[in-house]
Design a protein around this motif. Structure first.
Motif, PDB file in Angstrom:
ATOM      1  N   LEU A  28      31.852  34.571  53.855  1.00 18.13           N
ATOM      2  CA  LEU A  28      33.171  35.018  53.405  1.00 18.13           C
ATOM      3  C   LEU A  28      33.110  36.478  52.943  1.00 18.13           C
ATOM      4  N   PRO A  29      32.752  37.387  53.838  1.00 17.32           N
ATOM      5  CA  PRO A  29      32.551  38.783  53.425  1.00 17.32           C
ATOM      6  C   PRO A  29      33.834  39.490  52.995  1.00 17.32           C
ATOM      7  N   GLU A  30      34.994  38.952  53.364  1.00 16.98           N
ATOM      8  CA  GLU A  30      36.258  39.602  53.045  1.00 16.98           C
ATOM      9  C   GLU A  30      36.729  39.301  51.618  1.00 16.98           C
ATOM     10  N   TYR A  31      35.985  38.458  50.889  1.00 17.07           N
ATOM     11  CA  TYR A  31      36.450  37.980  49.595  1.00 17.07           C
ATOM     12  C   TYR A  31      35.503  38.366  48.464  1.00 17.07           C
ATOM     13  N   ARG A  32      36.100  38.486  47.264  1.00 14.75           N
ATOM     14  CA  ARG A  32      35.320  38.673  46.040  1.00 14.75           C
ATOM     15  C   ARG A  32      35.828  37.690  44.990  1.00 14.75           C
ATOM     16  N   LEU A  33      34.914  36.949  44.387  1.00 16.29           N
ATOM     17  CA  LEU A  33      35.275  35.969  43.359  1.00 16.29           C
ATOM     18  C   LEU A  33      35.341  36.669  42.016  1.00 16.29           C
ATOM     19  N   VAL A  34      36.534  36.630  41.381  1.00 14.02           N
ATOM     20  CA  VAL A  34      36.717  37.389  40.142  1.00 14.02           C
ATOM     21  C   VAL A  34      36.798  36.516  38.895  1.00 14.02           C
ATOM     22  N   GLY A  35      37.125  35.221  39.048  1.00 15.34           N
ATOM     23  CA  GLY A  35      37.283  34.403  37.857  1.00 15.34           C
ATOM     24  C   GLY A  35      37.104  32.922  38.117  1.00 15.34           C
ATOM     25  N   LEU A  36      36.613  32.219  37.088  1.00 12.46           N
ATOM     26  CA  LEU A  36      36.428  30.773  37.131  1.00 12.46           C
ATOM     27  C   LEU A  36      37.083  30.155  35.899  1.00 12.46           C
ATOM     28  N   LEU A  37      37.701  29.014  36.085  1.00 13.01           N
ATOM     29  CA  LEU A  37      38.266  28.261  34.971  1.00 13.01           C
ATOM     30  C   LEU A  37      37.950  26.794  35.208  1.00 13.01           C
ATOM     31  N   GLU A  45      29.926  28.463  33.587  1.00 10.28           N
ATOM     32  CA  GLU A  45      28.844  29.403  33.319  1.00 10.28           C
ATOM     33  C   GLU A  45      27.670  29.177  34.269  1.00 10.28           C
ATOM     34  N   LYS A  46      27.389  27.925  34.575  1.00  8.36           N
ATOM     35  CA  LYS A  46      26.318  27.627  35.542  1.00  8.36           C
ATOM     36  C   LYS A  46      26.679  28.164  36.919  1.00  8.36           C
ATOM     37  N   MET A  47      27.959  28.068  37.279  1.00  7.97           N
ATOM     38  CA  MET A  47      28.386  28.552  38.594  1.00  7.97           C
ATOM     39  C   MET A  47      28.271  30.074  38.678  1.00  7.97           C
ATOM     40  N   LEU A  51      25.991  33.050  41.434  1.00  6.08           N
ATOM     41  CA  LEU A  51      26.609  34.085  42.265  1.00  6.08           C
ATOM     42  C   LEU A  51      25.694  35.293  42.445  1.00  6.08           C
ATOM     43  N   ARG A  52      25.802  35.886  43.623  1.00 12.22           N
ATOM     44  CA  ARG A  52      24.966  37.056  43.927  1.00 12.22           C
ATOM     45  C   ARG A  52      25.838  38.190  44.455  1.00 12.22           C
ATOM     46  N   GLY A  53      25.257  39.364  44.517  1.00 15.09           N
ATOM     47  CA  GLY A  53      25.926  40.519  45.117  1.00 15.09           C
ATOM     48  C   GLY A  53      27.184  40.921  44.386  1.00 15.09           C
ATOM     49  N   GLY A  54      28.240  41.216  45.166  1.00 20.07           N
ATOM     50  CA  GLY A  54      29.484  41.711  44.608  1.00 20.07           C
ATOM     51  C   GLY A  54      30.261  40.694  43.808  1.00 20.07           C
ATOM     52  N   ASN A  55      29.799  39.450  43.797  1.00 17.87           N
ATOM     53  CA  ASN A  55      30.489  38.405  43.041  1.00 17.87           C
ATOM     54  C   ASN A  55      29.849  38.120  41.684  1.00 17.87           C
ATOM     55  N   SER A  56      28.759  38.780  41.395  1.00 14.29           N
ATOM     56  CA  SER A  56      27.976  38.445  40.206  1.00 14.29           C
ATOM     57  C   SER A  56      28.669  38.852  38.904  1.00 14.29           C
ATOM     58  N   ASP A  57      29.727  39.688  38.993  1.00 16.52           N
ATOM     59  CA  ASP A  57      30.448  40.066  37.777  1.00 16.52           C
ATOM     60  C   ASP A  57      31.673  39.170  37.545  1.00 16.52           C
TER      61      ASP A  57
END
Length: 265
Positions: A28-37, A45-47, A51-57
């Motif tokens: 899924l290179p077109e996406y960035r994960l920004v938030g979890l609820l 927090e475990k999830m 995460l790696r790369g551009g999703n790690s923040d």
């Protein structure tokens, strides 16, 4: 370089973990994960730690408002029909589209109409993923051709029915049909276990008109869903067996890939 499409996830269980797996593996290179609820902050927090790369923040959020403040383009709902009912309208009013697994929430006709109207008014969409079944295309096509009849029969093991009023120890000893009715009645009795029936009904004849049956079989592993639809010209049978629920998580990944792809299946 195009700006990545922003994703948020509601519900941090095994199925959401498949989306994380797909993000990490480059599917899924077109996406960035920004938030979890999640109901469990520990699960979120475990999830994040996976995460790696551009999703790690990616941020673990305390509530819906914090999730909305991240301005995601899509919220992936992988929690429950109750969670879907809680988040759908506020998200859509903000122009945030939803990718939902808990399609059972839409068996409520009033809620369905509110979702439809709110999405249209705010240029947002609700994407109903196929989950553990398939054939939405042929179901919808057949229903457009004229009057048709549709049914879905599901076979499960008795352990998967624990916590519902149909469960009893005797189900471990004999095969038994534990439910027969329509999708509205089914989702009332099994709030988290027959989303597939509602999905098939919304793609065809509607929750009040589809025939639904659930059969319990001793020592049965997984779920088998058999959908039939027929009209004067077409008869189609869709039979999907899945040993685990993983296919539902991967159906989210497939939907995301279709949304980003110039060629759509």
């Amino acid at each position: 370089m195009n700006t990545p499409t922003k994703l948020a996830i509601l519900g941090c269980g095994k199925l959401s973990g498949i989306v994380v797996q797909a993000l990490n593996s480059g599917l899924l290179p077109e996406y960035r994960l920004v938030g979890l609820l999640s109901r469990s902050r520990n699960s979120a927090e475990k999830m994040v730690q996976q995460l790696r790369g551009g999703n790690s923040d990616c941020r673990v959020c305390e509530n819906q408002e914090e999730l909305f403040s991240l301005n995601p383009d899509y919220i992936i709902e992988a929690a429950s029909p109750a969670a879907m009912k809680n988040i759908a309208l506020p998200a859509l009013r903000r122009g945030i589209s939803i990718i939902s697994l808990s399609i059972g929430a839409l068996a409520d006709r009033v809620f369905y109409e509110e979702v439809h109207r709110t999405a249209a008014e705010n240029n947002a969409k609700v994407h109903l993923v196929s989950g553990a079944i398939g054939g939405f295309d042929v179901l919808r096509t057949a229903s457009l051709m004229g009057p048709c009849k549709a049914s879905i029969s599901t076979e499960k093991g008795p352990d998967s029915l624990k916590g519902t009023e149909v469960y009893s120890d005797s189900l471990h000893k004999e095969r038994r049909r534990v439910f027969s009715g329509n999708a509205v009645q089914a989702i009332e009795l099994f709030p988290t276990k027959v989303n597939v029936a509602v999905a098939a009904s919304l793609a065809s004849v509607g929750p009040e008109n589809i025939e639904v049956s659930v059969t319990s079989t001793p020592e049965y592993l997984g779920d088998d869903h058999r959908i039939e639809i027929s009209n004067s010209q077409v008869r189609t049978v869709i039979d999907v067996y899945s040993e685990t629920a993983e296919i539902a998580g991967w159906s989210i990944v497939n939907t995301l890939r279709n949304l980003a792809s110039p060629i759509v299946f």
